[in-house]
Write a protein that holds these residues in place. Structure first.
Motif, PDB file in Angstrom:
ATOM      1  N   GLY A  73       2.088 -18.719  -8.785  1.00 34.55           N
ATOM      2  CA  GLY A  73       1.123 -18.337  -7.753  1.00 34.55           C
ATOM      3  C   GLY A  73       1.553 -17.098  -6.994  1.00 34.55           C
ATOM      4  N   VAL A  74       2.838 -17.020  -6.666  1.00 30.67           N
ATOM      5  CA  VAL A  74       3.352 -15.841  -5.952  1.00 30.67           C
ATOM      6  C   VAL A  74       3.239 -14.602  -6.838  1.00 30.67           C
ATOM      7  CG1 VAL A  74       5.422 -14.787  -4.974  1.00 30.67           C
ATOM      8  CG2 VAL A  74       4.871 -17.175  -4.452  1.00 30.67           C
ATOM      9  N   THR A  75       3.584 -14.750  -8.116  1.00 31.07           N
ATOM     10  CA  THR A  75       3.477 -13.617  -9.041  1.00 31.07           C
ATOM     11  C   THR A  75       2.033 -13.143  -9.151  1.00 31.07           C
ATOM     12  OG1 THR A  75       5.375 -14.374 -10.346  1.00 31.07           O
ATOM     13  CG2 THR A  75       3.832 -12.874 -11.431  1.00 31.07           C
ATOM     14  N   LEU A  76       1.107 -14.087  -9.311  1.00 27.34           N
ATOM     15  CA  LEU A  76      -0.297 -13.718  -9.465  1.00 27.34           C
ATOM     16  C   LEU A  76      -0.871 -13.125  -8.180  1.00 27.34           C
ATOM     17  CD1 LEU A  76      -1.709 -16.653 -11.626  1.00 27.34           C
ATOM     18  CD2 LEU A  76      -1.028 -14.367 -12.351  1.00 27.34           C
ATOM     19  N   TYR A  77      -0.359 -13.572  -7.036  1.00 33.42           N
ATOM     20  CA  TYR A  77      -0.794 -12.988  -5.767  1.00 33.42           C
ATOM     21  C   TYR A  77      -0.573 -11.480  -5.776  1.00 33.42           C
ATOM     22  CZ  TYR A  77      -0.848 -11.842  -0.804  1.00 33.42           C
ATOM     23  OH  TYR A  77      -1.115 -11.257   0.419  1.00 33.42           O
ATOM     24  N   HIS A  78       0.547 -11.071  -6.347  1.00 31.04           N
ATOM     25  CA  HIS A  78       0.887  -9.644  -6.368  1.00 31.04           C
ATOM     26  C   HIS A  78       0.186  -8.875  -7.483  1.00 31.04           C
ATOM     27  CE1 HIS A  78       3.825  -9.938  -3.157  1.00 31.04           C
ATOM     28  NE2 HIS A  78       4.370 -10.986  -3.761  1.00 31.04           N
ATOM     29  N   THR A  79      -0.386  -9.584  -8.451  1.00 29.49           N
ATOM     30  CA  THR A  79      -1.046  -8.879  -9.559  1.00 29.49           C
ATOM     31  C   THR A  79      -2.566  -9.027  -9.545  1.00 29.49           C
ATOM     32  OG1 THR A  79      -0.788 -10.801 -11.036  1.00 29.49           O
ATOM     33  CG2 THR A  79       0.977  -9.139 -11.053  1.00 29.49           C
ATOM     34  N   ASP A  80      -3.113  -9.782  -8.597  1.00 28.50           N
ATOM     35  CA  ASP A  80      -4.562 -10.005  -8.560  1.00 28.50           C
ATOM     36  C   ASP A  80      -5.360  -8.701  -8.514  1.00 28.50           C
ATOM     37  OD1 ASP A  80      -4.485 -12.719  -8.822  1.00 28.50           O
ATOM     38  OD2 ASP A  80      -4.903 -13.182  -6.719  1.00 28.50           O
ATOM     39  N   ARG A  81      -4.883  -7.727  -7.766  1.00 31.12           N
ATOM     40  CA  ARG A  81      -5.614  -6.457  -7.668  1.00 31.12           C
ATOM     41  C   ARG A  81      -5.651  -5.737  -9.012  1.00 31.12           C
ATOM     42  NH1 ARG A  81      -2.961  -4.555  -1.941  1.00 31.12           N
ATOM     43  NH2 ARG A  81      -4.366  -5.726  -0.568  1.00 31.12           N
ATOM     44  N   GLU A  82      -4.536  -5.801  -9.745  1.00 27.96           N
ATOM     45  CA  GLU A  82      -4.498  -5.176 -11.072  1.00 27.96           C
ATOM     46  C   GLU A  82      -5.449  -5.884 -12.035  1.00 27.96           C
ATOM     47  OE1 GLU A  82      -0.468  -5.167 -12.459  1.00 27.96           O
ATOM     48  OE2 GLU A  82       0.290  -4.531 -10.501  1.00 27.96           O
ATOM     49  N   VAL A  83      -5.491  -7.210 -11.957  1.00 25.29           N
ATOM     50  CA  VAL A  83      -6.393  -7.987 -12.816  1.00 25.29           C
ATOM     51  C   VAL A  83      -7.838  -7.593 -12.540  1.00 25.29           C
ATOM     52  CG1 VAL A  83      -7.294 -10.320 -13.265  1.00 25.29           C
ATOM     53  CG2 VAL A  83      -4.824  -9.945 -13.078  1.00 25.29           C
ATOM     54  N   LEU A  84      -8.197  -7.542 -11.269  1.00 30.84           N
ATOM     55  CA  LEU A  84      -9.566  -7.185 -10.892  1.00 30.84           C
ATOM     56  C   LEU A  84      -9.904  -5.762 -11.328  1.00 30.84           C
ATOM     57  CD1 LEU A  84     -12.038  -8.357  -9.433  1.00 30.84           C
ATOM     58  CD2 LEU A  84     -11.170  -7.326  -7.327  1.00 30.84           C
ATOM     59  N   ALA A  85      -8.962  -4.850 -11.155  1.00 28.18           N
ATOM     60  CA  ALA A  85      -9.195  -3.456 -11.554  1.00 28.18           C
ATOM     61  C   ALA A  85      -9.436  -3.361 -13.054  1.00 28.18           C
ATOM     62  CB  ALA A  85      -8.005  -2.594 -11.143  1.00 28.18           C
ATOM     63  N   ARG A  86      -8.678  -4.109 -13.845  1.00 28.02           N
ATOM     64  CA  ARG A  86      -8.875  -4.092 -15.305  1.00 28.02           C
ATOM     65  C   ARG A  86     -10.250  -4.646 -15.666  1.00 28.02           C
ATOM     66  NH1 ARG A  86      -6.797  -3.911 -20.370  1.00 28.02           N
ATOM     67  NH2 ARG A  86      -7.473  -5.532 -21.838  1.00 28.02           N
ATOM     68  N   GLN A  87     -10.656  -5.721 -15.009  1.00 29.08           N
ATOM     69  CA  GLN A  87     -11.951  -6.319 -15.315  1.00 29.08           C
ATOM     70  C   GLN A  87     -13.097  -5.369 -14.982  1.00 29.08           C
ATOM     71  OE1 GLN A  87     -11.573  -9.989 -13.129  1.00 29.08           O
ATOM     72  NE2 GLN A  87     -10.463 -11.009 -14.791  1.00 29.08           N
ATOM     73  N   ILE A  88     -12.959  -4.640 -13.911  1.00 29.94           N
ATOM     74  CA  ILE A  88     -13.973  -3.642 -13.551  1.00 29.94           C
ATOM     75  C   ILE A  88     -13.980  -2.515 -14.578  1.00 29.94           C
ATOM     76  CG2 ILE A  88     -14.618  -1.918 -11.819  1.00 29.94           C
ATOM     77  CD1 ILE A  88     -13.457  -3.899  -9.710  1.00 29.94           C
ATOM     78  N   GLU A  89     -12.803  -2.082 -14.977  1.00 31.87           N
ATOM     79  CA  GLU A  89     -12.684  -1.023 -15.977  1.00 31.87           C
ATOM     80  C   GLU A  89     -13.341  -1.432 -17.302  1.00 31.87           C
ATOM     81  OE1 GLU A  89      -9.146   1.334 -18.415  1.00 31.87           O
ATOM     82  OE2 GLU A  89      -8.660   0.249 -16.581  1.00 31.87           O
ATOM     83  N   LEU A  90     -13.292  -2.718 -17.612  1.00 35.00           N
ATOM     84  CA  LEU A  90     -13.861  -3.220 -18.860  1.00 35.00           C
ATOM     85  C   LEU A  90     -15.370  -3.468 -18.768  1.00 35.00           C
ATOM     86  CD1 LEU A  90     -11.028  -5.672 -19.981  1.00 35.00           C
ATOM     87  CD2 LEU A  90     -11.674  -3.511 -21.066  1.00 35.00           C
ATOM     88  N   GLY A  91     -15.960  -3.185 -17.611  1.00 31.69           N
ATOM     89  CA  GLY A  91     -17.419  -3.234 -17.505  1.00 31.69           C
ATOM     90  C   GLY A  91     -17.993  -4.275 -16.572  1.00 31.69           C
ATOM     91  N   CYS A  92     -17.155  -4.994 -15.836  1.00 31.25           N
ATOM     92  CA  CYS A  92     -17.665  -5.995 -14.901  1.00 31.25           C
ATOM     93  C   CYS A  92     -17.989  -5.368 -13.543  1.00 31.25           C
ATOM     94  CB  CYS A  92     -16.646  -7.114 -14.707  1.00 31.25           C
ATOM     95  SG  CYS A  92     -16.379  -8.118 -16.175  1.00 31.25           S
ATOM     96  N   PRO A 112     -17.953  -5.681  -9.648  1.00 31.51           N
ATOM     97  CA  PRO A 112     -17.279  -6.497  -8.628  1.00 31.51           C
ATOM     98  C   PRO A 112     -18.303  -7.092  -7.667  1.00 31.51           C
ATOM     99  CG  PRO A 112     -16.995  -4.162  -8.150  1.00 31.51           C
ATOM    100  CD  PRO A 112     -17.667  -4.248  -9.488  1.00 31.51           C
ATOM    101  N   ALA A 113     -18.149  -8.363  -7.363  1.00 31.67           N
ATOM    102  CA  ALA A 113     -19.123  -9.027  -6.495  1.00 31.67           C
ATOM    103  C   ALA A 113     -18.503 -10.269  -5.881  1.00 31.67           C
ATOM    104  CB  ALA A 113     -20.371  -9.409  -7.297  1.00 31.67           C
ATOM    105  N   THR A 114     -19.018 -10.651  -4.724  1.00 31.54           N
ATOM    106  CA  THR A 114     -18.621 -11.915  -4.106  1.00 31.54           C
ATOM    107  C   THR A 114     -19.390 -13.048  -4.775  1.00 31.54           C
ATOM    108  OG1 THR A 114     -20.366 -11.833  -2.442  1.00 31.54           O
ATOM    109  CG2 THR A 114     -18.282 -10.728  -1.897  1.00 31.54           C
TER     110      THR A 114
END
Length: 196
Positions: A160-179, A181-183
């Motif tokens: 959980g601590v590791t993913l806390y620090h990488t969540d922004r990178e995960v989201l950025a990759r998903q946006i780059e792949l065509g998603c 971003p939305a609530t």
């Protein structure tokens, strides 16, 4: 084989961001993409140091996920694995059906990996990357993982601590792949306005 015609709404987002919850609130049929994780022992599983990297897209069978999406879109039903996160393997199979619906949701952390593929096949309605404040995601993820006994408490806290620090990178990759971003509220509102 009966003919059907449906399109998929992909919902990606960091682990624990609430993808399953948001999908369940839309009223649409749901395909859980986590069921396509590879089984423990698969030689193609990626490693990070001495441990399997379950957060890598290479730990997931995108080909099988796409086959299920195509089958659902064309026939309205698909046989999929029933995957156990705690056992790290499929423990059976189950049938997913979408009835008469011409929209269905495929949700999971790796949903963005197949967004372009779905688009090229004419199956994509839209793709979202669910985002929440990182601390909210951290708490949701840890609470869920502990409740479901996915791993030992120590492993879950460290992960959980590791993913806390990488969540922004995960989201950025998903946006780059065509998603987009939305609530969660934005996703539900947009889906409710889509033609059935």
């Amino acid at each position: 084989m009966s003919q059907h015609s449906a399109r998929v709404v992909l919902v990606a987002g960091p682990s624990g961001s609430g993808k399953s919850y948001i999908a369940s609130r839309t009223g649409l049929p749901i395909l859980c993409l986590d069921d396509f994780y590879k089984n423990l022992g698969d030689p193609s599983l990626p490693w990070r140091g001495a441990a399997i990297d379950w957060d890598s897209p290479d730990a997931w069978d995108g080909d099988a996920a796409m086959a299920a999406i195509e089958e659902l879109a064309k026939t309205g039903t698909a046989e999929v694995p029933a995957y156990s996160i705690s056992a790290n393997r499929a423990i059976g199979n189950r049938t997913v059906t979408i009835g008469d619906s011409h929209l269905f949701i495929a949700e999971g952390i790796f949903a963005a990996e197949i967004a372009q593929w779905c688009q090229e096949l004419g199956l994509l309605a839209t793709a979202y990357a669910l985002h929440r404040p990182r601390l909210v995601t951290f708490v949701r993820r840890l609470t869920r993982d502990l409740r479901e006994h996915r791993k030992s408490a120590g492993v879950l806290i460290r992960r959980g601590v590791t993913l806390y620090h990488t969540d922004r990178e995960v989201l950025a990759r998903q946006i780059e792949l065509g998603c987009v971003p939305a609530t969660g509220r934005q996703i539900r509102r947009a889906i409710s306005n889509m033609p059935a």
